[in-house]
Design an enzyme around this catalytic site. Structure first.
Site, PDB file in Angstrom:
ATOM      1  N   LYS A  91       0.843  -1.200   0.000  1.00  0.00           N
ATOM      2  CA  LYS A  91       0.000   0.000   0.000  1.00  0.00           C
ATOM      3  C   LYS A  91       0.881   1.254   0.000  1.00  0.00           C
ATOM      4  O   LYS A  91       2.087   1.174   0.259  1.00  0.00           O
ATOM      5  CB  LYS A  91      -0.894  -0.016   1.247  1.00  0.00           C
ATOM      6  CG  LYS A  91      -0.101   0.095   2.550  1.00  0.00           C
ATOM      7  CD  LYS A  91      -0.967  -0.089   3.785  1.00  0.00           C
ATOM      8  CE  LYS A  91      -0.117   0.031   5.045  1.00  0.00           C
ATOM      9  NZ  LYS A  91      -0.891  -0.292   6.256  1.00  0.00           N
ATOM     10  N   ARG A 107     -10.088   0.286  14.988  1.00  0.00           N
ATOM     11  CA  ARG A 107      -9.964   0.992  13.707  1.00  0.00           C
ATOM     12  C   ARG A 107     -10.877   0.230  12.755  1.00  0.00           C
ATOM     13  O   ARG A 107     -12.076   0.205  12.975  1.00  0.00           O
ATOM     14  CB  ARG A 107      -8.484   1.007  13.300  1.00  0.00           C
ATOM     15  CG  ARG A 107      -8.130   2.043  12.274  1.00  0.00           C
ATOM     16  CD  ARG A 107      -6.649   2.060  11.929  1.00  0.00           C
ATOM     17  NE  ARG A 107      -6.241   0.849  11.205  1.00  0.00           N
ATOM     18  CZ  ARG A 107      -5.017   0.635  10.714  1.00  0.00           C
ATOM     19  NH1 ARG A 107      -4.063   1.535  10.891  1.00  0.00           N
ATOM     20  NH2 ARG A 107      -4.723  -0.465  10.050  1.00  0.00           N
ATOM     21  N   HIS A 143      -5.817  -6.937  13.305  1.00  0.00           N
ATOM     22  CA  HIS A 143      -4.594  -6.123  13.230  1.00  0.00           C
ATOM     23  C   HIS A 143      -4.193  -5.670  14.629  1.00  0.00           C
ATOM     24  O   HIS A 143      -5.039  -5.257  15.415  1.00  0.00           O
ATOM     25  CB  HIS A 143      -4.877  -4.920  12.324  1.00  0.00           C
ATOM     26  CG  HIS A 143      -3.672  -4.140  11.906  1.00  0.00           C
ATOM     27  ND1 HIS A 143      -2.514  -4.720  11.442  1.00  0.00           N
ATOM     28  CD2 HIS A 143      -3.461  -2.800  11.847  1.00  0.00           C
ATOM     29  CE1 HIS A 143      -1.634  -3.765  11.119  1.00  0.00           C
ATOM     30  NE2 HIS A 143      -2.193  -2.595  11.369  1.00  0.00           N
ATOM     31  N   ARG A 157       1.245 -10.400   7.560  1.00  0.00           N
ATOM     32  CA  ARG A 157       1.159  -9.250   6.643  1.00  0.00           C
ATOM     33  C   ARG A 157       2.343  -8.329   6.918  1.00  0.00           C
ATOM     34  O   ARG A 157       2.319  -7.528   7.847  1.00  0.00           O
ATOM     35  CB  ARG A 157      -0.151  -8.478   6.860  1.00  0.00           C
ATOM     36  CG  ARG A 157      -1.414  -9.287   6.587  1.00  0.00           C
ATOM     37  CD  ARG A 157      -2.650  -8.403   6.704  1.00  0.00           C
ATOM     38  NE  ARG A 157      -2.671  -7.647   7.939  1.00  0.00           N
ATOM     39  CZ  ARG A 157      -3.157  -8.093   9.104  1.00  0.00           C
ATOM     40  NH1 ARG A 157      -3.705  -9.286   9.195  1.00  0.00           N
ATOM     41  NH2 ARG A 157      -3.102  -7.323  10.172  1.00  0.00           N
ATOM     42  N   TYR A 190      15.845  30.434   7.105  1.00  0.00           N
ATOM     43  CA  TYR A 190      14.787  31.300   7.635  1.00  0.00           C
ATOM     44  C   TYR A 190      14.890  31.486   9.142  1.00  0.00           C
ATOM     45  O   TYR A 190      15.075  30.515   9.879  1.00  0.00           O
ATOM     46  CB  TYR A 190      13.408  30.712   7.327  1.00  0.00           C
ATOM     47  CG  TYR A 190      13.018  30.799   5.869  1.00  0.00           C
ATOM     48  CD1 TYR A 190      13.045  32.012   5.184  1.00  0.00           C
ATOM     49  CD2 TYR A 190      12.613  29.660   5.186  1.00  0.00           C
ATOM     50  CE1 TYR A 190      12.681  32.078   3.851  1.00  0.00           C
ATOM     51  CE2 TYR A 190      12.232  29.721   3.846  1.00  0.00           C
ATOM     52  CZ  TYR A 190      12.277  30.937   3.187  1.00  0.00           C
ATOM     53  OH  TYR A 190      11.913  30.994   1.873  1.00  0.00           O
ATOM     54  N   CYS A 245      13.644  24.301   4.275  1.00  0.00           N
ATOM     55  CA  CYS A 245      12.793  25.168   3.457  1.00  0.00           C
ATOM     56  C   CYS A 245      11.985  24.324   2.477  1.00  0.00           C
ATOM     57  O   CYS A 245      12.114  23.108   2.444  1.00  0.00           O
ATOM     58  CB  CYS A 245      13.635  26.172   2.688  1.00  0.00           C
ATOM     59  SG  CYS A 245      14.802  27.063   3.745  1.00  0.00           S
ATOM     60  N   MET A 246      11.193  24.986   1.641  1.00  0.00           N
ATOM     61  CA  MET A 246      10.356  24.247   0.695  1.00  0.00           C
ATOM     62  C   MET A 246      11.196  23.474  -0.321  1.00  0.00           C
ATOM     63  O   MET A 246      10.889  22.331  -0.647  1.00  0.00           O
ATOM     64  CB  MET A 246       9.411  25.211  -0.031  1.00  0.00           C
ATOM     65  CG  MET A 246       8.368  24.489  -0.876  1.00  0.00           C
ATOM     66  SD  MET A 246       7.312  25.606  -1.790  1.00  0.00           S
ATOM     67  CE  MET A 246       6.367  26.393  -0.499  1.00  0.00           C
ATOM     68  N   ASP A 247      12.277  24.113  -0.785  1.00  0.00           N
ATOM     69  CA  ASP A 247      13.059  23.517  -1.878  1.00  0.00           C
ATOM     70  C   ASP A 247      14.472  23.145  -1.495  1.00  0.00           C
ATOM     71  O   ASP A 247      15.198  22.609  -2.320  1.00  0.00           O
ATOM     72  CB  ASP A 247      13.221  24.514  -3.037  1.00  0.00           C
ATOM     73  CG  ASP A 247      11.970  25.285  -3.314  1.00  0.00           C
ATOM     74  OD1 ASP A 247      10.943  24.646  -3.542  1.00  0.00           O
ATOM     75  OD2 ASP A 247      12.023  26.531  -3.288  1.00  0.00           O
TER      76      ASP A 247
HETATM   77  C1  LIG Z   1      -0.082  -1.326   6.867  1.00  0.00           C
HETATM   78  C2  LIG Z   1      -0.658  -2.578   7.344  1.00  0.00           C
HETATM   79  C3  LIG Z   1       0.152  -3.722   7.556  1.00  0.00           C
HETATM   80  C4  LIG Z   1       1.657  -3.695   7.475  1.00  0.00           C
HETATM   81  O1  LIG Z   1       2.181  -3.144   8.645  1.00  0.00           O
HETATM   82  P1  LIG Z   1       3.776  -3.069   8.886  1.00  0.00           P
HETATM   83  O2  LIG Z   1       3.892  -2.558  10.255  1.00  0.00           O
HETATM   84  O3  LIG Z   1       4.281  -2.104   7.863  1.00  0.00           O
HETATM   85  O4  LIG Z   1       4.293  -4.434   8.679  1.00  0.00           O
HETATM   86  C5  LIG Z   1      -0.472  -4.905   7.880  1.00  0.00           C
HETATM   87  N1  LIG Z   1      -1.816  -4.961   7.999  1.00  0.00           N
HETATM   88  C6  LIG Z   1      -2.608  -3.899   7.840  1.00  0.00           C
HETATM   89  C7  LIG Z   1      -4.071  -4.033   8.021  1.00  0.00           C
HETATM   90  C8  LIG Z   1      -2.067  -2.673   7.527  1.00  0.00           C
HETATM   91  O5  LIG Z   1      -2.866  -1.599   7.388  1.00  0.00           O
END
Ligand SMILES: *Cc1c(COP(=O)(O)O)cnc(C)c1O
Length: 399
Positions: A43, A141, A173, A229, A277, A324-326
């Protein structure tokens, strides 16, 4: 594998160099170490490493599944030719499911409404959607609240018995996988076990049960279950820096991202000169400063001003003054460096250069945020340190 392939490439203004061999190596090493099938999480544009390229390298390294949050990410992987198992978990109420089903993507249901949407889409297409059910075991979540779980499972079972869906997975999770001292993980594992038992009693026989992210997979063997995951560790970033008993050091994973730039300008400044700055840094003695052509528009954290350092001419050079920005300014001391010299903001760390973790500490954040936010006007270039050649592919970074 050589440590810093990135720095052997011709230098240009500022760029993000991704070593695909590092991603392949990391996935294969993780798979071997964890002895569990892996879903590589790609992702957020592969955590800033490129969705499609990271996905491809992960498959080459042995990733059994890929995981993404959004519909667009899942469809982009398919459009690029990925054909393996792929799970998406953040599908909006407004988003139709048909494209996902046609593309053979496993979808995640949090609610009965999700189940009904997937079943209706499958019916319209004459396909059986592969659906994974997510239960909230304590993160609060995504996922069904535990109180709603029996109901979700019962509906899933009815739809499955009708042939309207197939339940391929049950998952949850962690809230604090990176903190072994937090008792929440053990509690979440227990709640997850109960949720799985409820689903099994209802007659569901999912292929995979999964709970652990990178930190959970590395630090809690009991949480590895059927699948892990793994996101951030894929990219060679420690999910739990400094945690006692972590296997990280023995794993030998390699950071895949190097951010490098050309030094734009070198100049002498007098004692008493305020830099950048608002003059948040004032030179106590005469020194030489160098100008790096990246800033917060590229995703460099503003908080890193006066805290981070960049690698120039064989040493870490402190950032002076505000980001800074750049552009940012570094202190070269009495070193003589020419404009056009190579700067490494972060890389593998193998030669002593800072890492994304060092920038995270300087910016009071986590390395995840450092790598996912970098981009702006910089392009990515892909190299493969196993093949020792630069791949021609290059792309702008959309953020
Ligand atoms: C982002 C995410 C992961 C991966 O988490 P890491 O800490 O980067 O291994 C696994 N499961 C879900 C649901 C996530 O949103």
């Amino acid at each position: 594998m050589s440590p810093s392939p990135a720095t052997r490439a011709p230098l240009r203004r500022a760029e993000i160099v991704i070593d695909l061999a590092a991603i392949r190596h990391n996935v294969s090493r993780l798979r071997e170490y964890l002895r569990t099938p892996i879903m590589t999480v790609v992702k957020a544009d592969g955590y800033g490493h490129g969705l499609v390229e990271a996905g491809r390298a992960a498959r080459e390294g042995g990733a059994d599944w890929l995981g993404v949050a959004s519909v667009d990410e899942a469809l982009a992987l398919r459009a690029a030719g990925d054909q393996g198992r792929l799970l998406a978990w953040l599908i909006m109420p407004s988003e139709p499911a048909e494209d996902l089903l046609v593309a053979d993507i496993d979808v995640t249901a949090y609610t009965v409404a999700d189940l009904e949407k997937f079943a209706a889409a499958g019916d319209a297409l004459g396909r059986t959607p592969r659906v994974q059910l997510k239960v909230d075991t304590g993160l609060a979540r995504g996922g069904a609240a535990f109180a709603d779980w029996s109901n979700l499972v019962a509906m899933a079972r009815i739809l499955e018995a009708e042939g309207a869906i197939r339940v391929t997975g049950i998952w949850s999770h962690f809230s604090a996988g990176e903190n072994p001292a937090d008792p929440i993980s053990a509690l979440q594992e227990k709640v997850f076990g109960e949720a799985v038992a409820i689903a099994e009693q209802a007659g569901l026989r999912p292929e995979v049960r999964h709970l652990a992210n990178s930190a959970g997979a590395l630090l809690r063997p009991s949480a590895r279950l059927d699948l892990v995951r793994v996101g951030v560790a894929t990219y060679g970033i420690d999910p739990a820096p400094g945690v006692d008993g972590s296997p990280w050091a023995e794993l030998g994973l390699v950071p895949a991202m190097t951010v490098r730039a050309e030094l734009a300008l070198v100049k002498q400044i007098e004692a008493g000169t305020g830099v950048s700055y608002n003059h948040t840094w004032v030179a106590e003695q005469p020194t030489t400063v160098g100008l790096i052509p990246v800033g917060y528009a590229e995703g460099i954290q503003r908080r890193a001003g006066n805290r981070a350092s960049a690698w120039v001419a064989g040493a870490r050079r402190p950032v002076r003054g505000t980001v800074c920005m750049d552009q940012i300014v570094v202190d070269l001391g009495d070193t003589s460096v020419e404009p056009g010299a190579e700067v490494v903001l972060w890389g593998t760390g193998a030669d002593g250069e800072p890492t994304a973790q060092d920038w995270a500490e300087a910016s009071e954040t986590i390395a995840y945020e450092i790598v996912t936010r970098i981009g702006g006007r910089m392009k990515r270039r892909y190299v493969d340190s196993d093949q020792d050649t630069d791949s021609p592919s290059e792309q702008g970074v959309d953020r």
